[in-house]
Design an enzyme around this catalytic site. Structure first.
Site, PDB file in Angstrom:
ATOM      1  N   ASP A  28       0.817  -1.218   0.000  1.00 36.52           N
ATOM      2  CA  ASP A  28       0.000   0.000   0.000  1.00 36.52           C
ATOM      3  C   ASP A  28       0.853   1.270   0.000  1.00 36.52           C
ATOM      4  O   ASP A  28       1.950   1.282   0.557  1.00 36.52           O
ATOM      5  CB  ASP A  28      -0.909  -0.028   1.254  1.00 36.52           C
ATOM      6  CG  ASP A  28      -2.040   0.966   1.148  1.00 36.52           C
ATOM      7  OD1 ASP A  28      -2.298   1.490   0.047  1.00 36.52           O
ATOM      8  OD2 ASP A  28      -2.684   1.234   2.189  1.00 36.52           O
ATOM      9  N   GLY A  29       0.297   2.318  -0.591  1.00 36.14           N
ATOM     10  CA  GLY A  29       0.932   3.638  -0.538  1.00 36.14           C
ATOM     11  C   GLY A  29       1.529   4.102  -1.853  1.00 36.14           C
ATOM     12  O   GLY A  29       2.175   5.152  -1.915  1.00 36.14           O
ATOM     13  N   GLY A  31       0.006   5.300  -4.512  1.00 37.63           N
ATOM     14  CA  GLY A  31      -0.614   6.549  -4.969  1.00 37.63           C
ATOM     15  C   GLY A  31      -0.049   7.757  -4.225  1.00 37.63           C
ATOM     16  O   GLY A  31       0.314   8.767  -4.838  1.00 37.63           O
ATOM     17  N   GLU A  75     -12.076  -5.409  -4.933  1.00 37.77           N
ATOM     18  CA  GLU A  75     -12.663  -4.055  -4.851  1.00 37.77           C
ATOM     19  C   GLU A  75     -11.908  -3.051  -5.732  1.00 37.77           C
ATOM     20  O   GLU A  75     -12.421  -1.969  -6.027  1.00 37.77           O
ATOM     21  CB  GLU A  75     -12.627  -3.542  -3.400  1.00 37.77           C
ATOM     22  CG  GLU A  75     -13.620  -4.218  -2.455  1.00 37.77           C
ATOM     23  CD  GLU A  75     -13.247  -5.658  -2.110  1.00 37.77           C
ATOM     24  OE1 GLU A  75     -12.046  -5.936  -1.920  1.00 37.77           O
ATOM     25  OE2 GLU A  75     -14.154  -6.510  -2.062  1.00 37.77           O
ATOM     26  N   ASN A  76     -10.685  -3.401  -6.149  1.00 38.49           N
ATOM     27  CA  ASN A  76      -9.876  -2.441  -6.917  1.00 38.49           C
ATOM     28  C   ASN A  76     -10.428  -2.131  -8.314  1.00 38.49           C
ATOM     29  O   ASN A  76     -10.016  -1.158  -8.942  1.00 38.49           O
ATOM     30  CB  ASN A  76      -8.414  -2.912  -7.035  1.00 38.49           C
ATOM     31  CG  ASN A  76      -7.628  -2.758  -5.752  1.00 38.49           C
ATOM     32  OD1 ASN A  76      -6.700  -3.506  -5.484  1.00 38.49           O
ATOM     33  ND2 ASN A  76      -7.975  -1.758  -4.925  1.00 38.49           N
ATOM     34  N   TRP A  77     -11.400  -2.935  -8.779  1.00 38.67           N
ATOM     35  CA  TRP A  77     -12.025  -2.639 -10.086  1.00 38.67           C
ATOM     36  C   TRP A  77     -12.765  -1.308 -10.041  1.00 38.67           C
ATOM     37  O   TRP A  77     -13.075  -0.736 -11.081  1.00 38.67           O
ATOM     38  CB  TRP A  77     -13.008  -3.751 -10.477  1.00 38.67           C
ATOM     39  CG  TRP A  77     -12.365  -5.096 -10.683  1.00 38.67           C
ATOM     40  CD1 TRP A  77     -12.409  -6.151  -9.807  1.00 38.67           C
ATOM     41  CD2 TRP A  77     -11.595  -5.545 -11.805  1.00 38.67           C
ATOM     42  NE1 TRP A  77     -11.706  -7.222 -10.322  1.00 38.67           N
ATOM     43  CE2 TRP A  77     -11.203  -6.873 -11.554  1.00 38.67           C
ATOM     44  CE3 TRP A  77     -11.189  -4.953 -13.011  1.00 38.67           C
ATOM     45  CZ2 TRP A  77     -10.435  -7.614 -12.444  1.00 38.67           C
ATOM     46  CZ3 TRP A  77     -10.429  -5.691 -13.899  1.00 38.67           C
ATOM     47  CH2 TRP A  77     -10.062  -7.002 -13.619  1.00 38.67           C
ATOM     48  N   ARG A  79     -11.643   1.444  -9.179  1.00 37.49           N
ATOM     49  CA  ARG A  79     -10.739   2.565  -9.483  1.00 37.49           C
ATOM     50  C   ARG A  79     -10.944   3.036 -10.928  1.00 37.49           C
ATOM     51  O   ARG A  79     -11.497   2.299 -11.745  1.00 37.49           O
ATOM     52  CB  ARG A  79      -9.292   2.127  -9.282  1.00 37.49           C
ATOM     53  CG  ARG A  79      -9.025   1.844  -7.824  1.00 37.49           C
ATOM     54  CD  ARG A  79      -7.589   1.538  -7.577  1.00 37.49           C
ATOM     55  NE  ARG A  79      -7.406   1.358  -6.143  1.00 37.49           N
ATOM     56  CZ  ARG A  79      -6.321   1.675  -5.479  1.00 37.49           C
ATOM     57  NH1 ARG A  79      -5.285   2.184  -6.094  1.00 37.49           N
ATOM     58  NH2 ARG A  79      -6.251   1.503  -4.182  1.00 37.49           N
ATOM     59  N   GLU A 215       0.679 -12.428  13.126  1.00 33.79           N
ATOM     60  CA  GLU A 215       1.157 -11.207  13.779  1.00 33.79           C
ATOM     61  C   GLU A 215       1.153 -10.102  12.728  1.00 33.79           C
ATOM     62  O   GLU A 215       1.600 -10.322  11.595  1.00 33.79           O
ATOM     63  CB  GLU A 215       2.591 -11.415  14.300  1.00 33.79           C
ATOM     64  CG  GLU A 215       2.707 -12.458  15.380  1.00 33.79           C
ATOM     65  CD  GLU A 215       2.047 -12.028  16.695  1.00 33.79           C
ATOM     66  OE1 GLU A 215       2.016 -10.811  16.980  1.00 33.79           O
ATOM     67  OE2 GLU A 215       1.562 -12.921  17.421  1.00 33.79           O
TER      68      GLU A 215
END
Ligand code: FPP
Length: 248
Positions: A28-29, A31, A75-77, A79, A215
C-alpha cells in the site's frame, strides 16, 4: 508490543535460523508516493512493482518459504479505468520479464484469486508463469490478483454446500480443515507475519481466514520506499513477540 511502529534508525537484528515461514504484505501507498512527487498514480504503481521484484528476490535469498502479496483486490475494479489498466499493464510487463529472468532468479510464483475476469493475455501469462516456475525450489511467491478474503471464503462454502448436498452429508461434518483446503492458499501454512506499509491500520479483506493467528506489523513507510532493511525490521519485530494462539 505497540501496534504501530515508526521505523527505528538502527539496523534490525534478525535470527536467520528462525525466520517466519510465511510473510504476507499489503503493498500500500503507491498513490501517495507518486502524489508527493507530483507524479501520476501510475508512476507509484510502477515504482511499487520494482519494490515487489526486490522484495520477492530477497525473500528467496534469505530463505522464507512463502511470500504472499496483495496486488489487486476484488474491490480495486472500482478505481478509474486508466488506473486499473495501468496496474494490469504492469503485471503483464512484470510477468513477461519474470518469465525471461526466471532461469536466473528461479522464483516460484503462484496466483491467488479469480483470474477469469482478467484479459485473456494476462490470464495466459499467469498460467504460463505458474507452470514454468513449478519446478523451482525455494520461496513460493503468491500474487493475490482479483483476490478478496470474503470472496475466497464464499467460494469455499459454496463448494462444500454443493458437495454435501450431492453426498447427502450432515452440516455437522464440516470441519475447519474442509474450509482451509478449499481456499486459494489450500495446502500452504497460514501467514506468520502480515506487513502493511503506508500508515493504514486495517486488513482490507486480505487473507481473512488465514490471518486468525498472524502477527501484524504496520509501518508508515510507503510501499515504493519499502526496502530489504524494512523487511528485516518487520521480521526482527516479529521475532520479539510471544505467540500464544489463544493459550497462555
Ligand atoms: C495500493 O496502493 C496498491 C495497489 C492497489 C496496486 C499494487 C500494485 C503494484 C505494486 C504493481 C504491480 C504488482 C506486481 C505484483 C508486479 P494505493 O494505490 O492504494 O496507494 P494509496 O493508498 O497511496 O493511494
Amino acid at each position: 508490543m505497540p501496534l504501530f511502529r515508526k521505523a527505528p534508525s538502527d539496523m534490525p537484528e534478525v535470527d536467520f535460523d528462525h525466520l517466519p515461514a510465511h510473510v504476507a504484505i499489503i503493498m500500500d501507498g503507491n498513490g501517495r508516493w507518486a502524489k508527493r512527487r507530483g507524479l501520476p498514480r501510475t508512476a507509484g504503481h510502477a515504482a511499487g512493482a520494482e519494490t515487489f521484484r526486490t522484495i520477492a528476490t530477497y525473500a528467496k535469498e534469505i530463505g522464507l518459504d512463502y511470500l504472499t502479496v496483495y496486488a489487486f483486490s476484488t474491490e480495486n475494479w472500482k478505481r478509474p479505468a486508466e488506473e486499473v489498466s495501468a496496474i494490469m499493464g504492469l503485471l503483464k510487463k512484470y510477468l513477461l520479464e519474470a518469465i525471461e529472468k526466471m532461469e536466473r532468479d528461479r522464483v516460484k510464483m503462484e496466483f491467488f484469486g479469480d483470474l477469469s475476469p482478467l484479459h485473456p493475455e494476462l490470464r495466459e501469462l499467469c498460467e504460463r508463469t505458474r507452470e514454468i516456475s513449478k519446478r523451482y525450489e525455494g520461496c513460493q511467491v503468491n500474487i493475490c490478483l482479483n483476490y478478496g478474503g470474503r470472496d475466497e471464503i464464499t467460494r469455499a462454502v459454496r463448494e462444500i454446500a454443493a458437495q454435501w448436498m450431492q453426498q447427502g452429508r450432515e452440516p455437522e461434518e464440516i470441519t475447519e480443515e474442509d474450509i482451509s483446503r478449499r481456499l486459494f492458499s489450500g495446502g500452504i501454512p497460514d501467514p506468520d507475519l502480515i506487513i502493511r506499509p503506508s500508515g493504514e491500520v486495517r486488513t482490507s479483506n486480505f487473507l481473512l481466514w488465514q490471518s486468525a493467528y498472524s502477527e501484524y506489523y504496520f509501518t508508515d513507510v510507503l510501499w515504493p520506499d519499502f526496502s530489504k532493511e524494512e523487511l528485516l525490521r518487520a521480521i526482527a519485530d516479529y521475532q520479539h513477540r510471544s505467540r500464544r494462539y489463544g493459550g497462555v
